[in-house]
Design an enzyme around this catalytic site. Structure first.
Site, PDB file in Angstrom:
ATOM      1  N   ASP A   1      33.724 -12.311   3.214  1.00  0.00           N
ATOM      2  CA  ASP A   1      35.321 -13.147   3.586  1.00  0.00           C
ATOM      3  C   ASP A   1      35.472 -12.069   4.621  1.00  0.00           C
ATOM      4  O   ASP A   1      36.613 -12.336   5.465  1.00  0.00           O
ATOM      5  CB  ASP A   1      35.824 -13.389   3.269  1.00  0.00           C
TER       6      ASP A   1
ATOM      7  N   HIS B   1       3.919   8.258  -5.700  1.00  0.00           N
ATOM      8  CA  HIS B   1       3.761   9.064  -6.306  1.00  0.00           C
ATOM      9  C   HIS B   1       2.944  10.428  -5.685  1.00  0.00           C
ATOM     10  O   HIS B   1       2.619  11.461  -6.450  1.00  0.00           O
ATOM     11  CB  HIS B   1       2.231   8.396  -6.930  1.00  0.00           C
TER      12      HIS B   1
ATOM     13  N   ASP C   1       5.391   1.757  -4.561  1.00  0.00           N
ATOM     14  CA  ASP C   1       5.177   3.429  -4.765  1.00  0.00           C
ATOM     15  C   ASP C   1       5.607   3.638  -3.293  1.00  0.00           C
ATOM     16  O   ASP C   1       4.914   4.008  -1.684  1.00  0.00           O
ATOM     17  CB  ASP C   1       3.598   3.727  -4.494  1.00  0.00           C
TER      18      ASP C   1
ATOM     19  N   GLY D   1      -3.924  12.824   0.441  1.00  0.00           N
ATOM     20  CA  GLY D   1      -3.734  13.312   1.407  1.00  0.00           C
ATOM     21  C   GLY D   1      -3.070  12.424   2.818  1.00  0.00           C
ATOM     22  O   GLY D   1      -2.429  13.503   3.274  1.00  0.00           O
TER      23      GLY D   1
ATOM     24  N   SER E   1      -1.318  10.388   1.710  1.00  0.00           N
ATOM     25  CA  SER E   1      -0.438   9.370   1.127  1.00  0.00           C
ATOM     26  C   SER E   1       0.798   9.996   1.403  1.00  0.00           C
ATOM     27  O   SER E   1       1.542  10.757   1.962  1.00  0.00           O
ATOM     28  CB  SER E   1      -0.471   9.668  -0.488  1.00  0.00           C
ATOM     29  N   GLY E   2       2.021   8.645   1.742  1.00  0.00           N
ATOM     30  CA  GLY E   2       3.095   8.694   1.687  1.00  0.00           C
ATOM     31  C   GLY E   2       2.947   8.896   3.414  1.00  0.00           C
ATOM     32  O   GLY E   2       3.718   8.036   3.661  1.00  0.00           O
TER      33      GLY E   2
HETATM   34  N1  ARG Z   1      -3.510   8.245  -3.772  1.00  0.00           N
HETATM   35  C1  ARG Z   1      -3.951   9.484  -2.176  1.00  0.00           C
HETATM   36  C2  ARG Z   1      -3.063  10.001  -1.876  1.00  0.00           C
HETATM   37  O1  ARG Z   1      -2.591  11.387  -2.751  1.00  0.00           O
HETATM   38  C3  ARG Z   1      -4.604   8.161  -1.241  1.00  0.00           C
HETATM   39  C4  ARG Z   1      -5.600   7.082  -1.120  1.00  0.00           C
HETATM   40  C5  ARG Z   1      -5.777   6.709  -0.041  1.00  0.00           C
HETATM   41  N2  ARG Z   1      -6.581   6.070  -0.432  1.00  0.00           N
HETATM   42  C6  ARG Z   1      -7.441   5.069   0.510  1.00  0.00           C
HETATM   43  N3  ARG Z   1      -9.027   4.785  -0.155  1.00  0.00           N
HETATM   44  N4  ARG Z   1      -7.130   4.191   1.517  1.00  0.00           N
HETATM   45  O2  ARG Z   1      -3.407  10.941  -0.546  1.00  0.00           O
END
Ligand code: ARG
Length: 501
Positions: free
Chosen positions: A148, A308, A355, A449, A451-452
């Site tokens: 409000d 991760h 993640d 590689g 990842s993220g």
């Molecule tokens: N955990 C992986 C990394 O640290 C990425 C794995 C993705 N795997 C996949 N099959 N799409 O880079």
């Protein structure tokens, strides 16, 4: 070999991700962060399109190839209980003796209920049934006071989640303490100073503000109308009052940041990215000049990556972010950007639940044609299988390989959660915080590689961040697609962190 089209013919289920119900009050993130599970839509009982045979597919052209491996065998088995003999003497008790037993049970139940009631009272559930609790001081604010415009919570957290952007047109919505629903904001009386305030309250920097547009929408909609008589107030929520009368019948579409635009000169079918600015939000996250993970620019200050990647290396000072490059070699001689803060979600390394993580940079990225943010999805955007997506990164070109020297891209499709959770695929490991994408026939996937890094899709001529690369069983194997953090699910968490820090 089946083509992607025939594979997905009978799969039209939505990847619902996490979306707030229309009628729900502004989200009130619990300290543990995990949101309740969403209803799941029943999928095909016996998905015909899953690849059952063990032969691996060898792609002619793929982002990441694989080394043939044998998939893990499920050794779980169940035990059926044996015959059961009823030797319970209670079953022979006469009618007269039954009453004390029933009385005993009733008294026990009452005592248990009483204890539960006391516990609930202690944790303050009962005394705030007519409202919501402030995050900081635990005070109860009634629904009619929420949003409000008056600071009922000491830190003002009853107004911080009063605005949201809805749909791929960025419609601004405000939580109404009258209708207890999210309502569009009427563009009558709206201006840029109000727009900037709304963006800031959601978690954006004032400096990235773009502007607003008037969006004509159907007559049946309710609107929040800016009170034109009190424009001198500095309190934005105080401006808005519920009205069913919006003379222009136009809603505010608000852009808090330029996002999701790129240079579209891609050589179609190519897997090595040959021109800068095609994936301008892609960054490389490095420690001691070693590429470890990917990330996505969402504002000049903030990078989305995977939890991760950082949960064992959570010291911000160790990391450097490289934005605007195509090869790892270029980055070796570049300076990069230092990181001031790493925020990690409640990540569970055992299940890969939640993640996702955020990195805040010490100084903002300079936005150029080669460095630009991707759009965070808005509420009400549902990405459905088999929607076409792209995944990018410097990850390995095959399972177990080392990072690629040049940025790679792969075109993949979303896979609905039911299929992805089926026994031949990931056998119930996929939760609401995850989203699957790839090709069930194998051959194209992200890998170690990557990842993220970003999983993006194009909608309404903009690119949206659907996921962050998280995990997979090997890379590019048949029936083992990539699993990504479900960004739609994490929206509230992301905005909350951007506001906080
Ligand atoms: N955990 C992986 C990394 O640290 C990425 C794995 C993705 N795997 C996949 N099959 N799409 O880079």
């Amino acid at each position: 070999m089946q083509t992607a089209d025939t594979i997905y013919d009978n799969v039209s289920h939505l990847n619902y991700g996490f979306q707030h119900e229309e009628q729900r009050p502004p989200p009130y993130a619990p300290p543990s962060g995990i949101n309740p599970a969403l209803p799941q839509y029943p999928g095909p009982q016996n998905p015909q399109h899953l690849y059952q045979n063990s032969e691996r597919y060898s792609p002619a052209q793929s982002l990441h190839q694989y080394t043939p491996q044998t998939a893990a065998v499920n050794t779980h088995h169940t035990v059926t209980p044996g015959p059961y003999l009823d030797v319970n003497p209670a079953h022979k008790v006469s009618r007269r003796k039954k009453w004390p037993i029933i009385l005993g049970i009733v008294i026990t139940l009452l005592v248990v209920a009483g204890v539960i009631a006391v516990v609930l009272w202690f944790y303050g559930v009962f005394d705030c049934l007519q409202g919501r609790r402030c995050q900081t001081d635990n005070e109860c604010v009634s629904f009619s006071q929420w949003c409000d415009g008056e600071h009922n919570c000491p830190s003002g957290d009853n107004k911080t989640q009063c605005f949201r952007l809805f749909g791929s047109n960025f419609l601004l919505q405000m939580y109404s303490n009258v209708t207890l629903k999210w309502e569009n904001v009427c563009s009558d009386g709206w201006n840029d100073s109000l727009g900037m305030q709304a963006c800031e309250e959601m978690g954006y920097e004032r400096s990235t503000y773009v502007g607003y547009e008037e969006f004509y929408s159907s007559a049946s909609t309710d609107y929040m109308l800016a009170k034109t008589d009190s424009l001198s107030s500095s309190n934005l929520t105080g401006f808005l009052s519920k009205t069913s009368y919006c003379p222009s019948n136009k809603a505010v579409a608000l852009k808090c940041i330029v996002c999701g635009q790129n240079r579209e000169t891609r050589i179609v079918g190519g897997t090595t990215v040959t021109s800068k600015g095609v994936w301008p939000w892609q960054v490389s996250l490095q420690i001691s000049r070693r590429h470890l993970c990917g990330g996505s620019v969402i504002t000049p200050y903030w990078i989305v990556t995977a939890a991760h990647c950082v949960h064992e290396n959570s010291d911000a000072r160790d990391w450097t972010v490289y934005a605007g490059y195509l090869t790892l070699a270029e980055m070796q001689s570049a300076t990069g950007n230092s990181v001031s803060r790493i925020v990690i979600h409640n990540f569970d390394p055992r299940t890969n639940e939640n993640d996702i993580a955020l990195m805040k940079l010490n100084s903002p990225l300079t936005i150029t044609t080669n460095v630009r943010p991707v759009c965070l999805p808005n509420k009400g955007m549902y990405f459905t299988a088999p929607q076409e997506c792209y995944v990018t990164g410097w990850g390995a070109l095959f399972s177990g390989g080392s990072p690629s020297q040049t940025l790679q891209e792969a075109k993949i499709q979303l896979i609905d959660r039911t299929t992805c959770n089926s026994q031949p695929v990931y056998d119930r490991q996929i939760t609401d915080t995850m989203i699957c994408a790839g090709k069930l026939e194998g051959g194209v996937d992200s890998c170690q590689g990557d990842s993220g890094g970003p999983l993006v899709t194009k909608e309404n001529s903009l690119w949206w961040l659907v996921g962050d690369t998280s995990w997979g069983d090997g890379c590019a194997f048949r029936n083992k697609p990539g699993v990504y953090g479900n960004v739609t699910y994490f929206l509230d968490w992301i905005y909350e962190q951007m506001r906080k820090y």
